[in-house]
Scaffold this motif. Structure first.
Motif, mmCIF file in Angstrom:
data_model
loop_
_atom_site.group_PDB
_atom_site.id
_atom_site.type_symbol
_atom_site.label_atom_id
_atom_site.label_comp_id
_atom_site.label_asym_id
_atom_site.label_seq_id
_atom_site.Cartn_x
_atom_site.Cartn_y
_atom_site.Cartn_z
ATOM 1 N N ASN A 24 0.999 -1.196 -0.127
ATOM 2 C CA ASN A 24 -0.016 0.131 0.088
ATOM 3 C C ASN A 24 0.991 1.178 0.016
ATOM 4 O O ASN A 24 0.450 2.125 -0.637
ATOM 5 N N VAL A 28 1.135 4.199 -3.101
ATOM 6 C CA VAL A 28 1.101 5.574 -3.208
ATOM 7 C C VAL A 28 2.492 6.288 -3.700
ATOM 8 O O VAL A 28 1.859 7.114 -4.607
ATOM 9 N N GLN A 112 -10.755 2.280 -2.805
ATOM 10 C CA GLN A 112 -9.697 3.320 -3.321
ATOM 11 C C GLN A 112 -9.480 3.351 -4.911
ATOM 12 O O GLN A 112 -9.317 4.297 -5.548
ATOM 13 N N SER A 136 -5.730 6.304 0.699
ATOM 14 C CA SER A 136 -4.482 5.260 0.859
ATOM 15 C C SER A 136 -3.937 5.373 2.100
ATOM 16 O O SER A 136 -3.515 4.330 2.832
#
Length: 316
Positions: A24, A28, A112, A136
């Motif tokens: 994750n 980003v 997301q 996020s």
């Protein structure tokens, strides 16, 4: 003949949760690369890449490849989250709260993706782009909570620092969240829109950058206060966590100042986005250091070794 399903060991479960954190954070950074290379509309629609294709085409060039590649990474992140959910279900004994956290992380991935699709459909509206980043951060926070919870025993949660210091830690966390939110406003006012024709949020870049800098100074001040406060009560683990937090904040602040005075180069903006993730994780580590779970025992619970303050039960 019934098949015997072997339970998933705790070490594998923890590694999957840690992989979810890394994945994750990685998405980003790659999402930042999409914006910083002006590839935000490399795939001009969603969920398809073009009106007639779900994948990028040769006519779309490098921007299409970058944007489509980032979309594909979402599936990889989702697979890790799904594997974690299945591992939690197969883990024995069942652990209270683990499944809820794992499912929250897993559901956060498609949510997301939908927000990411809305950013494309709104031609990279800076407010939606900011929400995309903050979503996020929420998934990363849930992944971290899962990772930490897996390593904890089942039992009551007790505080290892006095109540006023727990309040101070929560205030520091709240200010840290505010810094992240204001940071998205700064980004929305700056030059890296993700596409040549994308609009900006209309805020004055210099003024909002000053507000962001002031909030960072407040965050660092509170974090330094935590170091001295934790040391005063002998909470060694919490002190170490606060020291790490200040170090990460100073590094992030340095990147922020350099990028501002060098006219926001793309490379430093990308590093700043990674730094935001690290600040969030370090802040959460401080929160976890102020409490701990104790295994159920028949003997009286004693004061923790790293704290001079008696432990008291707190809400899990």
């Amino acid at each position: 003949m019934n098949r015997i399903v072997r339970p998933v060991p705790g070490i594998l479960l923890r590694r999957l949760a840690f992989a979810s954190i890394i994945a994750n954070v990685g998405i980003v950074v790659t999402g930042g690369a999409v914006r910083l290379t002006a590839s935000g509309l490399g795939c001009p629609t969603w969920p398809r890449c073009t009106d007639g294709s779900y994948v990028t085409t040769s006519e779309m060039g490098a921007h299409g490849v970058i944007e489509f590649g980032n979309r594909m990474l979402t599936f990889a992140v989702g697979l890790i989250a799904l594997a974690t959910v299945l591992a939690v279900l197969a883990h024995r004994p069942r652990r209270p709260g683990l499944l809820a956290l794992a499912v929250a992380v897993f559901l956060g991935i498609p949510a997301q993706a939908v927000i990411g699709g809305i950013t494309v459909l709104t031609n990279l509206n800076p407010w939606v782009v900011g929400l995309h980043f903050l979503a996020s951060m929420a998934v990363i926070a849930a992944s971290y909570a899962l990772w930490r919870r897996i390593a904890e025993p089942d039992g009551p949660t007790v505080a290892v620092v006095p109540a006023p210091l727990r309040v101070l830690a929560r205030v520091t966390t709240a200010v840290g969240v505010a810094v992240l939110v204001i940071g998205t406003w700064v980004t929305g006012s700056g030059p890296h829109a993700g596409d040549q024709g994308a609009a900006r949020n209309g805020l004055d870049p210099e003024s909002i950058s000053q507000v962001h800098a002031d909030s960072v100074f407040l965050l660092i001040g509170l974090s330094v206060a935590l170091i001295f406060a934790f040391r005063a009560v002998g909470a060694q683990r919490a002190t170490r966590a606060a020291i790490v937090l200040v170090a990460v904040e100073l590094g992030q602040g340095l990147i922020g100042f350099v990028q501002y005075f060098t006219h926001v180069p793309a490379v430093l903006v990308g590093a700043h986005m990674l730094g935001s993730c690290l600040v969030l994780l370090a802040t959460l580590a401080v929160q976890w250091s102020t409490r701990e779970r104790r295994p159920v025992t028949l003997t009286p619970v004693t004061t923790p070794a790293d704290s001079a303050t008696p432990a008291v039960p707190v809400t899990a």
